[in-house]
Scaffold this active site. Sequence first.
Site, PDB file in Angstrom:
ATOM      1  N   ARG A   1      54.824  36.407 -29.377  1.00 15.92           N
ATOM      2  CA  ARG A   1      54.015  35.668 -30.353  1.00 15.92           C
ATOM      3  C   ARG A   1      54.341  34.182 -30.299  1.00 15.92           C
ATOM      4  NH1 ARG A   1      54.267  37.996 -36.276  1.00 15.92           N
ATOM      5  NH2 ARG A   1      56.275  36.912 -36.325  1.00 15.92           N
TER       6      ARG A   1
ATOM      7  N   LYS B   1      52.255  30.996 -35.774  1.00 10.04           N
ATOM      8  CA  LYS B   1      53.171  30.507 -36.805  1.00 10.04           C
ATOM      9  C   LYS B   1      53.439  29.003 -36.612  1.00 10.04           C
ATOM     10  CE  LYS B   1      56.279  33.653 -38.862  1.00 10.04           C
ATOM     11  NZ  LYS B   1      55.525  34.537 -39.762  1.00 10.04           N
TER      12      LYS B   1
ATOM     13  N   GLU C   1      45.185  37.026 -46.360  1.00  8.43           N
ATOM     14  CA  GLU C   1      46.623  37.286 -46.421  1.00  8.43           C
ATOM     15  C   GLU C   1      47.162  37.061 -47.830  1.00  8.43           C
ATOM     16  OE1 GLU C   1      49.150  36.593 -43.211  1.00  8.43           O
ATOM     17  OE2 GLU C   1      47.676  35.454 -42.067  1.00  8.43           O
TER      18      GLU C   1
HETATM   19  C1  PLP Z   1      55.201  35.597 -40.485  1.00  9.63           C
HETATM   20  C2  PLP Z   1      53.932  35.838 -41.205  1.00  9.63           C
HETATM   21  C3  PLP Z   1      53.478  37.140 -41.490  1.00  9.63           C
HETATM   22  C4  PLP Z   1      54.281  38.373 -41.237  1.00  9.63           C
HETATM   23  O1  PLP Z   1      54.585  38.596 -39.894  1.00  9.63           O
HETATM   24  P1  PLP Z   1      55.789  39.568 -39.506  1.00  9.63           P
HETATM   25  O2  PLP Z   1      55.846  39.510 -38.030  1.00  9.63           O
HETATM   26  O3  PLP Z   1      55.450  40.914 -40.028  1.00  9.63           O
HETATM   27  O4  PLP Z   1      57.006  39.012 -40.162  1.00  9.63           O
HETATM   28  C5  PLP Z   1      52.223  37.268 -42.081  1.00  9.63           C
HETATM   29  N1  PLP Z   1      51.482  36.185 -42.404  1.00  9.63           N
HETATM   30  C6  PLP Z   1      51.895  34.928 -42.157  1.00  9.63           C
HETATM   31  C7  PLP Z   1      51.011  33.789 -42.507  1.00  9.63           C
HETATM   32  C8  PLP Z   1      53.136  34.707 -41.555  1.00  9.63           C
HETATM   33  O5  PLP Z   1      53.551  33.463 -41.345  1.00  9.63           O
END
Ligand code: PLP
Length: 346
Positions: free
Chosen positions: A80, A187, A223
């Site tokens: 990722r 991210k 989200e």
């Molecule tokens: C990190 C994150 C998640 C969750 O991802 P995981 O890999 O399950 O920790 C979901 N939404 C956002 C916006 C994030 O930054």
Amino acid sequence: MAKMDFSNLSFSLTPTAFMYEAHYSGGSWQHGIIKPYGDIAISPAACVLNYGQGIFEGLKVYGGKDGKAFLFRPEMNARRMQHGCERLCMPPIPEDIFLDGVYKVANSNRDYIPPFQEGLDSQASLYLRPVLWGTGPILGVAPASTFTFIVYASPVGPYFKGGLKPIKLKVSTDMHRAVPGGTGGVKAIGNYAPGMIAARNAKSEGFSEVIYLDAKESKYVEEVGAANFFCLVEDKCVATPVLDGTILPGVTRNSVIELLRSEGFQVIEKKLSIDEVLNAKEAFATGTAAVISPIGTIHHSGNEYKLGDGEQVGEVTKLIYSKLVNIQHGIIEDSFEWRYSIDASS
Ligand SMILES: *Cc1c(COP(=O)(O)O)cnc(C)c1O
């Protein structure tokens, strides 16, 4: 060092002894080294400080029985981050360097891994934070020429106060997290400051977080702050927003989908309207930090909607929480091969 107190941890920074640092220059990434955790020197003209060229990851080290400790699907975090690097015009970090940093930081900070606790309600673990920044100086808007990759760590407890206790959320109707064609699916560090005011306002009104809707029609759930969303729409049928570029593809989200299917649930990934969500029987948010957070109440345009009775954790939420954390901490068999001992270094 003084003995760490692992009781009453919250999701906040407790520095640990060591961090990992690697660099990119002259066209390639070099393996990094472990060094004492501490401040770093950076140019005021660094691309990341001026134009936000940076990305982060989040994963945990889970304490098991007999002093064991585990990582959960770290290769997904590595991939990722690589994908996000491409979106942000940064050289993707090789998977072996990412994992080298993760395993070395886990092992060198063993004293900070919260020991296994029966019941797994404390949600105590060692959170690892890989970051990758364009640290080279640049004046015009363009990518940096040198980059820095760091992994640091912090013992943490539950992301939402009370752990496995239903939270109250407020639907954000005036602010959005991500737009089509934007960076919501990675991210990118720049995605998070714009949501702080929405979260702060919701918290001042007694909510734990906000639910974001899509930016185009303000109709579909995307989200919950920085966690993915699931709801039970019928018996044995769970829905979650489909990954369309504005939603972060969570490692927990992917794992929960597989767990639900293996338990005989149908999982539908689709555009999930807020109206459908407000009629759901159960809902929860998922993430490495959020784990599985049950949602009790949703506030939308002046009305409160209870999911179930709003107080008790739903049966599906309980089942998936238990399966997930027991796999993560090495308590039950891991038929998916998601778990790695931190001793089995990369
Ligand atoms: C990190 C994150 C998640 C969750 O991802 P995981 O890999 O399950 O920790 C979901 N939404 C956002 C916006 C994030 O930054």
